[in-house]
Write a protein that holds these residues in place. Sequence first.
Motif, PDB file in Angstrom:
ATOM      1  N   ASP A  97       0.827  -1.213   0.000  1.00 10.97           N
ATOM      2  CA  ASP A  97       0.000   0.000   0.000  1.00 10.97           C
ATOM      3  C   ASP A  97       0.859   1.261   0.000  1.00 10.97           C
ATOM      4  N   THR A  98       1.938   1.238   0.756  1.00  7.80           N
ATOM      5  CA  THR A  98       2.829   2.396   0.802  1.00  7.80           C
ATOM      6  C   THR A  98       3.462   2.663  -0.556  1.00  7.80           C
ATOM      7  N   LEU A  99       3.885   1.600  -1.214  1.00  6.07           N
ATOM      8  CA  LEU A  99       4.497   1.759  -2.531  1.00  6.07           C
ATOM      9  C   LEU A  99       3.483   2.269  -3.548  1.00  6.07           C
ATOM     10  N   LEU A 100       2.265   1.764  -3.493  1.00  7.67           N
ATOM     11  CA  LEU A 100       1.228   2.222  -4.418  1.00  7.67           C
ATOM     12  C   LEU A 100       0.886   3.687  -4.177  1.00  7.67           C
ATOM     13  N   ASP A 101       0.873   4.101  -2.923  1.00  5.18           N
ATOM     14  CA  ASP A 101       0.636   5.517  -2.626  1.00  5.18           C
ATOM     15  C   ASP A 101       1.742   6.381  -3.228  1.00  5.18           C
ATOM     16  N   ARG A 102       2.968   5.911  -3.135  1.00  2.00           N
ATOM     17  CA  ARG A 102       4.086   6.660  -3.703  1.00  2.00           C
ATOM     18  C   ARG A 102       3.967   6.745  -5.218  1.00  2.00           C
ATOM     19  N   VAL A 103       3.572   5.642  -5.839  1.00  2.00           N
ATOM     20  CA  VAL A 103       3.399   5.632  -7.296  1.00  2.00           C
ATOM     21  C   VAL A 103       2.302   6.612  -7.706  1.00  2.00           C
ATOM     22  N   THR A 104       1.236   6.662  -6.932  1.00  2.00           N
ATOM     23  CA  THR A 104       0.147   7.589  -7.241  1.00  2.00           C
ATOM     24  C   THR A 104       0.634   9.034  -7.209  1.00  2.00           C
ATOM     25  N   VAL A 105       1.452   9.373  -6.221  1.00  2.00           N
ATOM     26  CA  VAL A 105       2.012  10.725  -6.143  1.00  2.00           C
ATOM     27  C   VAL A 105       2.874  11.009  -7.374  1.00  2.00           C
TER      28      VAL A 105
END
Length: 354
Positions: A71-79
Amino acid sequence: MFVEVVVGVTDLRLLVPVSESVTLRNTVAYAIRHALERTDETEGAATIHFVYPLSERPTLDPKSEETTVADTLLDRVTVWTEEDIEDDAERVTIDTAVIGTEEYLFSPVDYANALVRYARTHDLDVAVFDPEFSPLGTTPLLPPLEAEVRKAGLDVEEAPVQRERRSPPLVRRGTVTQFLALFGVSYLFYLLLAGSLETYDLVTGAISASVVSVALWQVSLTSPVRPVRAGKQLGRLALYLPYLLWEIVKGSLHIAYVVLHPELPIDPKVVEFDAAVWSSLSITTFANSITLIPGTLTVDVSQRRFTVHALTPTTYEDLLEGSLERAVRFVFYGREATEIPTPRERMNDGDENT
């Protein structure tokens, strides 16, 4: 992770697996740029799916450590995508998902099946891979994974981003001790294959061992050789091999009894524990020894975390009693290491989950 792009009749539908890597940021930028370029050509819209394939074993905990990392990595990708899209947000829709949460992803085939199912569900037909995509850490997965995805009917390409050189140099500084150790091992191996101590075999063996040692002494040995310690380990290994053979015989007799028993008294279990072995060689020896003994099978090893399948209560209890683990520690670390608590004792301390 995956990236999907959909654009009208001539939509570009991309699937991009993504994991933590040094080239991930550039891979995301490439996917966004590729989608925007296609929308310019077709005057359509694009949808990009970033999908993280979860490599951990299925768990009842919906927020496990691996899920949190995903989830943390996906949030970073979204940013990152928001930074790259800027004023073109109406042309590109971003979606993220974690897949493989209800299955155990282990081999390239497992990952490919999970990714292809997602691609079919979302009507994707092109897979774009981060060149450093490696959901299993250091285990090389990308080439066979690309082959499996391509075999399933998807087009495959790698994001054209620059890789960093992370591998150590092939040739290292060597010592005379390392040279002599490699010569001795090569010489003994040659004589073992020859099965003779005739003058011809002794001479040709020495020549062959010299050639091998000169060519490989700075390549094959990754750490300095300590003759005394190596000699002690070889001596303890000589004691370990008969013990292992005896355990294999006992396991074979036990499984034969179970198979021939009218009630077939099996009770399969999967046990997880942190083994008290630390080097890569000792971990490999322990894992292979478990598998060699009938009734137990090493399913997975992650660092020192072992997942073992035991067929019967007897094999399960023998594993927890720790005699095999203790023997492996004796080989690599000496007699003092045998005093470390057994898996059963560590389980009582809350160190094991079944």
